[in-house]
Enzyme design. Structure first.
Site, PDB file in Angstrom:
ATOM      1  N   GLU A   1       0.884  -1.180   0.000  1.00 23.84           N
ATOM      2  CA  GLU A   1       0.000   0.000   0.000  1.00 23.84           C
ATOM      3  C   GLU A   1       0.914   1.220   0.000  1.00 23.84           C
ATOM      4  O   GLU A   1       1.474   1.572   1.042  1.00 23.84           O
ATOM      5  CB  GLU A   1      -0.884   0.000   1.252  1.00 23.84           C
ATOM      6  CG  GLU A   1      -1.874  -1.145   1.327  1.00 23.84           C
ATOM      7  CD  GLU A   1      -3.087  -0.959   0.437  1.00 23.84           C
ATOM      8  OE1 GLU A   1      -3.175   0.086  -0.246  1.00 23.84           O
ATOM      9  OE2 GLU A   1      -3.936  -1.860   0.412  1.00 23.84           O
TER      10      GLU A   1
ATOM     11  N   CYS B   1      -2.566   9.206   2.035  1.00 20.59           N
ATOM     12  CA  CYS B   1      -2.053   8.620   0.790  1.00 20.59           C
ATOM     13  C   CYS B   1      -3.007   8.811  -0.382  1.00 20.59           C
ATOM     14  O   CYS B   1      -2.583   9.002  -1.515  1.00 20.59           O
ATOM     15  CB  CYS B   1      -1.772   7.142   0.997  1.00 20.59           C
ATOM     16  SG  CYS B   1      -3.186   6.276   1.704  1.00 20.59           S
TER      17      CYS B   1
ATOM     18  N   GLU C   1      -6.866  -3.882   0.879  1.00 19.94           N
ATOM     19  CA  GLU C   1      -7.143  -4.004   2.308  1.00 19.94           C
ATOM     20  C   GLU C   1      -8.583  -3.598   2.580  1.00 19.94           C
ATOM     21  O   GLU C   1      -9.286  -3.108   1.707  1.00 19.94           O
ATOM     22  CB  GLU C   1      -6.174  -3.113   3.104  1.00 19.94           C
ATOM     23  CG  GLU C   1      -4.733  -3.644   3.029  1.00 19.94           C
ATOM     24  CD  GLU C   1      -3.787  -3.032   4.056  1.00 19.94           C
ATOM     25  OE1 GLU C   1      -3.751  -1.798   4.162  1.00 19.94           O
ATOM     26  OE2 GLU C   1      -3.078  -3.811   4.736  1.00 19.94           O
TER      27      GLU C   1
HETATM   28  P1  NAD Z   1       8.171   4.970   4.730  1.00 18.74           P
HETATM   29  O1  NAD Z   1       8.193   4.130   3.500  1.00 18.74           O
HETATM   30  O2  NAD Z   1       9.326   5.826   5.026  1.00 18.74           O
HETATM   31  O3  NAD Z   1       8.007   4.027   6.013  1.00 18.74           O
HETATM   32  C1  NAD Z   1       6.904   3.158   6.172  1.00 18.74           C
HETATM   33  C2  NAD Z   1       7.276   2.047   7.133  1.00 18.74           C
HETATM   34  O4  NAD Z   1       8.229   1.194   6.515  1.00 18.74           O
HETATM   35  C3  NAD Z   1       7.931   2.519   8.419  1.00 18.74           C
HETATM   36  O5  NAD Z   1       7.479   1.675   9.464  1.00 18.74           O
HETATM   37  C4  NAD Z   1       9.413   2.329   8.138  1.00 18.74           C
HETATM   38  O6  NAD Z   1      10.172   2.180   9.315  1.00 18.74           O
HETATM   39  C5  NAD Z   1       9.398   1.065   7.301  1.00 18.74           C
HETATM   40  N1  NAD Z   1      10.478   0.904   6.321  1.00 18.74           N
HETATM   41  C6  NAD Z   1      11.064   1.855   5.565  1.00 18.74           C
HETATM   42  N2  NAD Z   1      11.979   1.300   4.730  1.00 18.74           N
HETATM   43  C7  NAD Z   1      11.940  -0.040   4.957  1.00 18.74           C
HETATM   44  C8  NAD Z   1      12.649  -1.165   4.410  1.00 18.74           C
HETATM   45  N3  NAD Z   1      13.589  -1.023   3.482  1.00 18.74           N
HETATM   46  N4  NAD Z   1      12.345  -2.392   4.868  1.00 18.74           N
HETATM   47  C9  NAD Z   1      11.387  -2.564   5.812  1.00 18.74           C
HETATM   48  N5  NAD Z   1      10.716  -1.550   6.385  1.00 18.74           N
HETATM   49  C10 NAD Z   1      10.980  -0.296   5.968  1.00 18.74           C
HETATM   50  O7  NAD Z   1       6.815   5.796   4.692  1.00 18.74           O
HETATM   51  P2  NAD Z   1       6.276   6.862   5.738  1.00 18.74           P
HETATM   52  O8  NAD Z   1       7.049   8.129   5.610  1.00 18.74           O
HETATM   53  O9  NAD Z   1       6.167   6.240   7.101  1.00 18.74           O
HETATM   54  O10 NAD Z   1       4.783   7.076   5.217  1.00 18.74           O
HETATM   55  C11 NAD Z   1       4.469   7.946   4.180  1.00 18.74           C
HETATM   56  C12 NAD Z   1       4.205   7.179   2.909  1.00 18.74           C
HETATM   57  O11 NAD Z   1       3.272   6.132   3.161  1.00 18.74           O
HETATM   58  C13 NAD Z   1       3.566   8.054   1.864  1.00 18.74           C
HETATM   59  O12 NAD Z   1       4.157   7.805   0.612  1.00 18.74           O
HETATM   60  C14 NAD Z   1       2.117   7.604   1.854  1.00 18.74           C
HETATM   61  O13 NAD Z   1       1.432   7.831   0.662  1.00 18.74           O
HETATM   62  C15 NAD Z   1       2.265   6.159   2.146  1.00 18.74           C
HETATM   63  N6  NAD Z   1       1.012   5.608   2.671  1.00 18.74           N
HETATM   64  C16 NAD Z   1       0.295   4.750   1.884  1.00 18.74           C
HETATM   65  C17 NAD Z   1      -0.924   4.260   2.346  1.00 18.74           C
HETATM   66  C18 NAD Z   1      -1.764   3.323   1.517  1.00 18.74           C
HETATM   67  O14 NAD Z   1      -2.642   2.687   2.079  1.00 18.74           O
HETATM   68  N7  NAD Z   1      -1.547   3.221   0.221  1.00 18.74           N
HETATM   69  C19 NAD Z   1      -1.404   4.633   3.597  1.00 18.74           C
HETATM   70  C20 NAD Z   1      -0.639   5.508   4.353  1.00 18.74           C
HETATM   71  C21 NAD Z   1       0.574   5.993   3.896  1.00 18.74           C
END
Ligand code: NAD
Length: 530
Positions: A290, A324, A502
């Site tokens: 997601e 998002c 989801e």
């Molecule tokens: P992020 O990708 O930086 O982090 C998300 C999660 O992934 C965190 O828990 C982080 O610690 C973990 N993570 C990061 N890199 C990883 C890796 N290589 N391996 C495993 N885990 C890792 O995102 P963010 O800044 O927390 O959230 C913002 C982003 O999330 C935005 O792009 C937003 O659009 C997206 N988002 C999408 C949805 C959806 O349902 N499509 C919902 C909410 C947020």
């Protein structure tokens, strides 16, 4: 994104009065002194031992990182990161619990998840306050989010019974049947904008199918997941089945690569999703992704303009714009642009930015100072490229919360498709206005993005509404509304916004695998060799 059940209240951004939540929460968030605040938080049991392994709260054995309340910048907790050995313990405890849980009847799983939903409702005010402390979003929104989480759990509790195989007759009395079996222990990794919801959206279908789940929240929002873990334990789920580990990308990487993780569900940015998909791909593990978006909202001249304005507000300013599915690219048919903009500016001016714990607040605090800077940077870049700031886009000083990071919701005009702020996901309250003349032009420009999470259309012409929706390349679409996801509506993306769904029956199936069994009842006939 409540995924809003209080939609009737939304047009005015009014909220239900959760007086008790507010008083409890304000006790926890007094901005007077860091020490006094931390003490009151501790008395609520929110900040200690934020890992949850083998049925109890514990600390990770890694380095400590500070968590802060976004609205004040005060430290709420020193969170101990989970080490590889902590993750190992969490996964093994979940695996052990899974061996019992997988043998339970759908009825038992349904009853226990239903009880968890009841407990969430009973603690709604407390959980909403925790969500505010985690995220800085306004209390009315947090309350709606938590209530929607109870609804989602209730839905998956009901769906537990629907997970069934099939039985097919073959010649000679033979037949085959299929079983839908859980994977084992799944990993859930969440982003920071809807921390409680992400823990629920991933765990509810996983547990309903008979899996265990180890969940890692984003390091900016570590408080809510452990509350859910306690609720599951109280609802009677086996100790260890649902675990919480803490930390950033390193913890996430270690979790995804653990040899006993059988499936991964990730919510976050595209870069994180790519890394997770690569790691899981090497291990041949199924993944749900997601990811981010940059969605379009198309407003035709025949639309009910007041409704369209409300739709644009919902599409841009919930959760400080950190959603998002937001439709920051608002395409407006040229001949109604002036009228639309007048009405939009009046609506946006009415959104009160302020203390998230106050019920009259429509817009709370940005998640962090870095994030607020990033959003302001995008606004600056758009202005440098020729955009005109019609409203907001500046900092707001909230009395008593001067160290928080509050931004006034922003409306940008004179935008064009090539601008950085129009192409990239800002993840902040920045609406960009784009004019169009024809339906075909609007659709082509709406689709000219690598993302495909959401999109919407406002028109009174039903045929056009469905035609345009059919052309939009995205997974979660709206006609004459925006950003509402009642339980059961599939949520997920096309293109770089990810895959898998989801919040629906399909996500339940995605946490199970099919085993087919052929039963021979007519004797084996070997082929006759000439
Ligand atoms: P992020 O990708 O930086 O982090 C998300 C999660 O992934 C965190 O828990 C982080 O610690 C973990 N993570 C990061 N890199 C990883 C890796 N290589 N391996 C495993 N885990 C890792 O995102 P963010 O800044 O927390 O959230 C913002 C982003 O999330 C935005 O792009 C937003 O659009 C997206 N988002 C999408 C949805 C959806 O349902 N499509 C919902 C909410 C947020």
């Amino acid at each position: 994104m409540q995924r809003l059940r209080f939609s009737s209240l939304l047009p005015q951004f009014r909220c239900r009065l959760f007086a008790a939540a507010q008083s409890k929460a304000s006790a926890a968030t007094s901005t007077t002194s860091g020490a006094a605040k931390l003490d009151s938080l501790k008395s609520l049991g929110l900040t200690d031992k934020l890992n949850f392994v083998n049925g109890e709260r514990c600390d990770g054995n890694g380095a400590a990182f500070d968590n802060v309340y976004p609205a004040s910048g005060h430290k709420t907790a020193a969170v101990r990161e989970s080490t590889a050995s902590d993750i190992d313990k969490a996964v093994l405890a979940s695996k052990e619990a899974f061996t019992k849980w997988r043998e339970t009847s759908p009825l038992e799983r349904s009853l226990k998840l239903g009880e968890a939903a009841r407990l969430i409702r009973a603690r709604l005010q407390h959980l909403a306050a925790v969500e505010v402390l985690d995220t800085g979003k306004p209390i009315w929104e947090a309350s709606a989010d938590i209530e929607a989480c109870a609804d989602t759990l209730q839905m998956f509790s009901g769906l537990a019974h629907t997970l069934a195989g099939e039985h097919v007759h073959l010649p000679g009395g033979s037949f085959y049947y299929t079983r839908r079996e859980p994977f084992g222990v799944c990993a859930g990794i969440g982003a920071w904008n809807y921390p409680f919801q992400m823990a629920v959206w991933k765990s509810a279908p996983a547990l309903a199918c008979g899996n265990g789940l180890v969940f890692k929240p984003a390091p900016l929002t570590p408080l809510g997941a452990v509350q859910l873990a306690e609720i599951y334990a109280e609802a009677g789920l086996p100790a260890g089945l649902f675990s919480v580990v803490q930390g950033g990308p390193d913890t996430g990487r270690a979790l995804v690569r653990h040899p006993d993780i059988a499936k991964v569900s990730f919510t976050g940015g595209v870069a994180g999703g790519q890394a997770v998909a690569e790691a899981a791909g090497r291990l041949i593990r199924p993944v749900t992704l997601e990811l981010g978006g940059k969605s379009p909202l198309i407003i035709f001249a025949d639309a009910d303009l007041d409704e369209a304005v409300r739709g644009a507000v919902l599409a841009n300013y919930l959760c400080q714009g950190q959603v998002c599915s937001n439709a920051a690219r608002v395409f407006v048919e040229r001949r109604i642009l002036d009228d639309f903009v007048d009405r939009l500016l009046r609506a946006v001016a009415g959104l009160r930015v302020g203390d998230p714990m106050l019920t009259e607040t429509a817009i709370g605090a940005s998640i962090s100072s870095q994030h607020a800077e990033r959003v302001l940077g995008y606004i600056g870049s758009a202005e440098a490229e020729g955009a005109k700031r019609l409203f907001g886009g500046d900092r707001v000083e909230v009395p008593g919360l001067e160290t928080g990071h509050f931004l006034r919701p922003c409306v940008l005009a004179n935008c064009s498709d090539g601008m950085r702020a129009v192409r990239e996901e800002i993840f902040g309250a920045v609406l960009t206005l784009l004019e169009f003349d024809t339906e075909a032009e609007a659709v082509a420009r709406a689709n000219a993005t690598e993302f495909g999470l959401s999109g919407g259309v406002f028109t009174r012409d039903l045929a056009r509404a469905h035609r345009v929706i059919g052309e939009l390349q995205a997974g979660s679409l709206y006609i004459n509304t925006y950003n509402s996801y009642p339980p059961g509506v599939p949520f997920g993306g096309y293109k770089m916004s990810g895959f898998g769904r989801e919040n629906c029956a399909e996500s339940l199936r995605s946490y199970s695998q099919v085993k087919s069994v052929y039963v021979e009842c007519a004797g084996i006939q070997l082929p006759t060799v000439p």
